[in-house]
Scaffold this active site. Structure first.
Site, PDB file in Angstrom:
ATOM      1  N   ASP A 331      12.022  40.585  44.875  1.00 13.99           N
ATOM      2  CA  ASP A 331      10.779  41.162  44.887  1.00 13.99           C
ATOM      3  C   ASP A 331       9.996  40.276  45.809  1.00 13.99           C
ATOM      4  O   ASP A 331       9.885  38.926  45.899  1.00 13.99           O
ATOM      5  CB  ASP A 331      10.018  41.119  43.512  1.00 13.99           C
ATOM      6  N   GLU A 360      12.016  42.434  49.734  1.00 14.81           N
ATOM      7  CA  GLU A 360      11.155  43.160  50.473  1.00 14.81           C
ATOM      8  C   GLU A 360      10.562  42.071  51.403  1.00 14.81           C
ATOM      9  O   GLU A 360       9.718  41.332  50.936  1.00 14.81           O
ATOM     10  CB  GLU A 360       9.871  43.569  49.416  1.00 14.81           C
TER      11      GLU A 360
END
Ligand code: CA
Length: 642
Positions: A331, A360
């Protein structure tokens, strides 16, 4: 204090390199080691239970100062099942804290637990392996799901609703014959199941699971412990460990690899996070008393500090070693420094070379505590074993996430030809090879694909919306790279807002919004869309030319065709790739509202994918030219089909 942490003296004196932080258990003794360089005194409190609401102390044991800022104590006897916390005196204050290296905890993660980890192993665990070990990362097809969403709807037929073990209940059906849950996922043909956070998070009260509660779980409390609400008993620290391992084992037995969504970039509550309680604010980026907040969650992690880096490396390695996890989705990796990412991958790959890593890589406004490069897309060349979510492909296909009404290619825009041509070849600007791009059009964030299509084209028919959805799927599932989908995308998943419109951020929406509605599969459009995705995945698996790993191979074997209608994209692929059964492939995509005729290279071509159906069989043959109906894909094969 934070400035002091970042001096060379502090790093040199207080970086601990051993592998025994936390508690090392044996039948004869438990050996504790805690890193607390700024503490004046530390002791261990032992308890018989894990619930701080119950007063059940056993005894308190002082710890001794040891090397590199660590404190140690040994307790003789078999402590398996005993709970503990640390009492840390620093800044003239004594705080009680859980162990940052806790492997098991009681309810809501307040107390750590000493655990004989081997006793939680399912039968056959020593022979358990990644079913896709040895495959290239571009062979993966990743399916992203929340533990609860998969099973909680009444139509799932799954008994253990919302639980780890609900994910692996075989034989569940809707209407008596349509597979749900595990059987559905297997039938679809995905290779990797990526679970939204399954480490212990803070936003669901594990002590009151009768109350309706839902959260995605992006609020870490204990990074090395499974979430209690997904277990059958969050009060007994051993149960969640055992059941999560059982889930992994069963998924492996069914041919599915497991990816964890890991959220090292921030924590639930920076002030109360155990690491920060013990060593004030060491875990977080704090500048002049202000927490850096690139994550939007209030506290960015200072991964560039040596003992935070070690913590992340140790934590990921632990999940790979102890739980046999096959991949990690980071994340907001764009908040973490590349040295941490690369050291983590290097450490895990020493023992598990098959484990995949991606994240990400967004550019976010953080403030690091020392100069470092962050794991953002533009630094992809500095993290060669790490892939990034491709927002260029996503936004070009479905429209920007920042404007719900903006059109993308499948909803009729002509603006994204160039971007899509390079994305289809796995060669967009930041990406060094197809191994580094995760190709997707929906994930848990933002609107679902189907909702986003409806928002961009409110006047189009339901049938056209389904066509647009299928066109997007055909594009990214035949593109070079690593395909990824949100669970339910293959059955037109929608998150309608009861007040009208759609929910764009359902992180704490009720089950009624988030659950997968399996009974929709009784209706033809949903069932047909599922069959289409299944066929696309089967086709991808049958054709190695769609799964190339190197830029050189792509440049030699996948050629874009130009001078067509502005809403037509076409590519010719050779059969000169190892294992490719076909002599040649021809792939075409038409997002126009009109049928388009495209001249073909000579010979007879077999249609395997059109606007309606997809698979590895020949649906019909064409010669000379092919006519694509409005809003449809067509993929042709010359030579062997598989
Ligand atoms: Ca929890």
């Amino acid at each position: 204090m934070p400035q002091f942490y970042d001096t060379p003296d502090f790093e040199a004196s207080f970086t601990y390199h051993g592998n025994d932080l936390g508690v090392v258990w044996s039948k004869e003794k438990a050996a504790f080691r805690l890193w607390a360089p700024t503490a004046d005194a530390v002791s261990i409190s032992l308890y018989s239970g894990g619930d701080p609401a119950v007063s059940d102390p056993l005894k308190q044991i002082p710890m001794n100062r040891d090397v590199s800022g660590t404190w140690t104590a040994q307790v003789s006897g078999n402590l398996n099942g005993v709970y503990y916390t640390y009492q840390v005196t620093r800044d003239g204050q004594t705080v009680e804290s859980c162990d940052p290296y806790a492997r098991a905890v009681g309810v809501n993660g307040h107390r750590a637990m000493v655990l004989d980890l081997a006793s939680t192993n399912p039968e056959g665990w020593e022979h358990d392996t990644d079913p896709h070990a040895g495959s290239a990362v571009t062979d993966a097809v990743i399916y992203e799901a929340h533990v609860r969403d998969l099973s909680v709807h009444r139509s799932s037929g799954i008994r253990q609703k919302g639980k780890f073990l609900g994910i692996v209940e075989p034989g569940t059906r809707v209407s008596g014959h349509i597979p749900t849950g595990l059987d559905h996922i297997k039938d679809l043909g995905i290779t990797h199941l990526q679970l939204l956070p399954v480490f212990d998070y803070g936003s669901v009260d594990e002590s009151n699971l009768q109350k309706p509660q839902f959260n995605w779980g992006y609020d870490p409390v204990n990074f090395n412990v499974p979430e209690g609400s997904y277990s059958s008993d969050p009060f007994d620290g051993a149960v969640r460990v055992r059941e999560m391992k059982q889930m992994v084992k069963s998924l492996h037995d069914h041919g599915i690899s497991v990816v964890m969504d890991v959220v090292y970039n921030h924590v639930f509550d920076a002030k109360r996070f155990c690491f920060n309680l013990i060593v004030p604010d060491y875990f977080s980026r704090v500048n002049n008393g202000v927490y850096a907040n690139g994550s939007g969650c209030g506290n960015d992690t200072a991964s560039e500090r040596s003992m935070v880096r070690k913590y992340i490396v140790d934590s990921v390695s632990y999940w790979a070693d102890e739980y046999h996890i096959d991949g990690f989705r980071f994340d907001l990796s764009g908040l973490l420094d590349i040295q941490t990412i690369n050291e983590t991958i290097g450490q895990v790959h020493k023992h598990h070379p098959n484990v995949i890593f991606y994240g990400e890589g967004w550019n976010l406004p953080t403030t690091t505590v020392k100069t470092c490069d962050l794991a953002v897309q533009s630094n992809a060349h500095l993290t060669p074993e790490f892939a990034y979510f491709n927002d260029t492909l996503r936004d070009s296909l479905r429209g920007s996430v920042f404007s719900a009404a903006a059109k993308g290619y499948v909803t009729g825009s002509c603006d994204f030809r160039e971007q899509l041509e390079s994305c289809f070849r796995g060669l967009c600007s930041w990406c060094r090879s197809p191994k580094q791009t995760v190709n997707y059009v929906s994930c848990h964030d933002n609107n679902t694909l189907f909702d986003r299509i409806v928002l961009a084209t409110p006047n189009a028919s339901f049938e056209d919306h389904v066509r647009m959805n299928k066109l997007a799927a055909a594009f990214y599932l035949t593109a070079q790279g690593i395909p990824f989908m949100q669970a339910g995308e293959e059955m037109l998943r929608s998150k309608p807002n009861p007040k009208g419109g759609f929910i764009e951020n359902s992180y704490r929406s009720p089950d009624s919004v988030n659950s997968i509605k399996w009974n929709l599969l009784k209706q033809q459009p949903y069932r047909e869309t599922f069959a289409y995705y299944k066929g696309l995945i089967a086709f991808r698996k049958a054709h190695p030319v769609l799964r190339m790993s190197s830029v050189y191979d792509v440049l030699s074997n996948l050629i874009p065709i130009h001078c067509l209608h502005p809403q037509v994209l076409a590519f010719r692929a050779t059969g000169n790739v190892a294992g490719e059964p076909a002599d040649e492939l021809f792939l075409m995509f038409n997002s126009a509202a009109t049928a388009e005729t495209i001249p073909l290279p000579g010979g007879t071509w077999q249609i395997c994918i059109n606007g309606e159906r997809a698979g590895t069989q020949c649906l019909a043959t064409v010669e000379g030219s092919a006519t694509l109906p409005p809003i449809s894909a067509m993929v042709l094969v010359k030579g062997n089909l598989k």
